[in-house]
Design an enzyme around this catalytic site. Structure first.
Site, PDB file in Angstrom:
ATOM      1  N   TYR A   1      50.483  54.032  45.535  1.00  0.00           N
ATOM      2  CA  TYR A   1      50.587  53.236  44.939  1.00  0.00           C
ATOM      3  C   TYR A   1      52.524  53.078  45.513  1.00  0.00           C
ATOM      4  CZ  TYR A   1      54.179  50.880  41.868  1.00  0.00           C
ATOM      5  OH  TYR A   1      54.889  49.375  40.466  1.00  0.00           O
TER       6      TYR A   1
ATOM      7  N   TYR B   1      56.164  38.358  35.620  1.00  0.00           N
ATOM      8  CA  TYR B   1      56.976  39.766  34.477  1.00  0.00           C
ATOM      9  C   TYR B   1      56.791  38.027  33.791  1.00  0.00           C
ATOM     10  CZ  TYR B   1      56.315  42.593  38.195  1.00  0.00           C
ATOM     11  OH  TYR B   1      55.717  42.707  39.074  1.00  0.00           O
TER      12      TYR B   1
ATOM     13  N   VAL C   1      61.272  44.562  43.404  1.00  0.00           N
ATOM     14  CA  VAL C   1      62.525  45.141  42.838  1.00  0.00           C
ATOM     15  C   VAL C   1      63.737  44.923  43.506  1.00  0.00           C
ATOM     16  CG1 VAL C   1      62.276  45.859  39.776  1.00  0.00           C
ATOM     17  CG2 VAL C   1      62.134  47.162  42.285  1.00  0.00           C
TER      18      VAL C   1
ATOM     19  N   LYS D   1      51.392  44.085  44.721  1.00  0.00           N
ATOM     20  CA  LYS D   1      50.612  44.589  44.005  1.00  0.00           C
ATOM     21  C   LYS D   1      49.304  43.209  44.205  1.00  0.00           C
ATOM     22  CE  LYS D   1      53.711  46.153  40.491  1.00  0.00           C
ATOM     23  NZ  LYS D   1      54.182  46.063  39.049  1.00  0.00           N
TER      24      LYS D   1
ATOM     25  N   SER E   1      57.086  45.134  44.491  1.00  0.00           N
ATOM     26  CA  SER E   1      55.525  44.699  43.676  1.00  0.00           C
ATOM     27  C   SER E   1      54.885  43.616  44.092  1.00  0.00           C
ATOM     28  CB  SER E   1      56.129  43.763  42.159  1.00  0.00           C
ATOM     29  OG  SER E   1      56.719  45.037  41.215  1.00  0.00           O
TER      30      SER E   1
HETATM   31  O1  DON Z   1      57.099  50.637  40.299  1.00  0.00           O
HETATM   32  C1  DON Z   1      58.225  50.113  40.500  1.00  0.00           C
HETATM   33  O2  DON Z   1      58.658  50.386  39.649  1.00  0.00           O
HETATM   34  C2  DON Z   1      58.396  49.700  41.554  1.00  0.00           C
HETATM   35  N1  DON Z   1      57.477  50.269  42.805  1.00  0.00           N
HETATM   36  C3  DON Z   1      58.034  48.270  41.965  1.00  0.00           C
HETATM   37  C4  DON Z   1      58.675  47.608  40.452  1.00  0.00           C
HETATM   38  C5  DON Z   1      58.469  46.033  40.612  1.00  0.00           C
HETATM   39  O3  DON Z   1      58.984  45.835  42.015  1.00  0.00           O
HETATM   40  C6  DON Z   1      59.277  45.264  39.450  1.00  0.00           C
HETATM   41  N2  DON Z   1      58.927  43.950  40.010  1.00  0.00           N
HETATM   42  N3  DON Z   1      59.920  43.472  40.171  1.00  0.00           N
END
Ligand code: DON
Length: 331
Positions: free
Chosen positions: A204, A256, A274, A80, A77
């Site tokens: 993405y 978040y 994540v 982003k 993330s």
């Molecule tokens: O789309 C997803 O779920 C992961 N590629 C990225 C989510 C993420 O990193 C949320 N972060 N804390």
């Protein structure tokens, strides 16, 4: 030669900071037992949860590193932030914000509940998955390759080096992306995708799989802290307004539904992923020349055991301690 010498001297006189970081890393490494590596992307589960590393970079190029600072990890993330900057660079902030709002949700990063609850379904912000998929669809270029290239160019323009996708993580996420796939199809149905659904999803997932180190994200954090200016290479990479909107999004949505706690107890714009990365942008603090990194800094942290919100457990604990010891808060 002169600049190199200045940097070397700066590095030598900064060993106190590195000593602190090394001590704090060992103090907080154990916190990782309170979290787990992300398992919904199977390849991320393979990481060693006890890893904890940090890199801090100041505007004069001074670097302090400690722990597993050189361990590679995927952006997830944190990407982003960069895709939002890249889309804004191409379309302008106002046009991007017609497709995605700037309001925090208080929901999980992959939540879909608000998309249908609030007509016409414009995603709430670019830091949640729905908003980020919309932003990926807006990246410059036709098709997956070109759009991903413009994302990659933005990353490489800031880190000053080439990056590769971690193929294992990419395939692992692609195969298990049903939730994001459903978000993307919903966004397409409501008119908030600017390209075919599977292309947006592919871009993405590629951007999430790009491999970096704590030092790379510290560099990006430093550039954000200096409003789009790279103080080390002395180059303006994007304008101040984009940096400021992005940092506001990081403060309100970057961690978040733990963004409030992070703002209260760390107090700097930050973005988590994540895979366990946290990127933070600390602006210059004029309160005392005595403070470490008083001219601001970028911070990159890596600790793959995450909490229920998707944030590195040991990483957040380390940043809380550091923020208090070095008076980092912007508030
Ligand atoms: O789309 C997803 O779920 C992961 N590629 C990225 C989510 C993420 O990193 C949320 N972060 N804390």
């Amino acid at each position: 030669v002169k600049r190199k010498l200045v940097r070397q001297v700066a590095q030598q006189t900064r060993t106190i900071e590195t000593d602190c970081l090394e001590q704090w890393i060992e103090q907080y490494r154990g916190e990782s037992s309170k979290g787990k590596c992300a398992a919904y992307i199977p390849a991320l589960k393979e990481a060693d949860p006890t890893q904890l590393g940090i890199c801090v970079i100041g505007p004069d190029g001074q670097i302090s590193r400690a722990g597993n600072y050189d361990a590679p990890f995927t952006l997830q993330s944190i990407s982003k932030v960069i895709s939002f900057l890249a889309a804004c660079k191409h379309h302008g902030i106002a046009n991007v914000l017609e497709q995605v709002d700037v309001e925090p949700t208080g929901d999980a990063f992959d939540s879909m509940v608000r998309l249908e609850m609030h007509k016409p379904g414009r995603p709430f912000n670019p830091m949640i998955n729905a908003g980020a998929i919309t932003v990926s669809s807006l990246l410059q270029g036709n098709g997956v390759q070109e759009k991903f290239r413009s994302f990659q160019d933005m990353v490489e323009g800031m880190t000053g080096r080439k990056h590769q996708i971690n193929e294992e993580v990419y395939h692992s996420e692609w195969q298990t992306a049903n939730r994001n796939r459903s978000l993307a199809y919903y966004l397409s149905a409501t008119g908030f995708l600017a390209c075919p659904v599977e292309d947006a999803l592919d871009v993405y997932i590629r951007q999430c799989s790009l491999e970096v180190t704590a030092e790379d994200i510290a560099k990006i954090g430093l550039i954000l802290a200096h409003d789009g200016y790279d103080p080390v290479r002395k180059e303006q990479l994007f304008d101040k307004e984009k940096a400021r909107v992005t940092k506001a999004l990081m403060v309100t949505c970057g961690m978040y539904n733990a963004s409030g706690n992070f703002a209260a107890f760390v107090g700097v714009p930050a973005k988590s992923g994540v895979s366990g990365g946290i990127m933070a942008a600390v602006p210059p603090r004029g309160r005392s020349g005595e403070l470490p990194f008083a001219g601001g800094c970028g911070i990159g942290v890596y600790g793959p055991a995450i909490d229920q919100y998707g944030n590195s457990v040991a990483g957040v604990a380390l940043l809380k301690h550091m923020a208090s010891a070095w008076d980092l808060t912007i508030y």
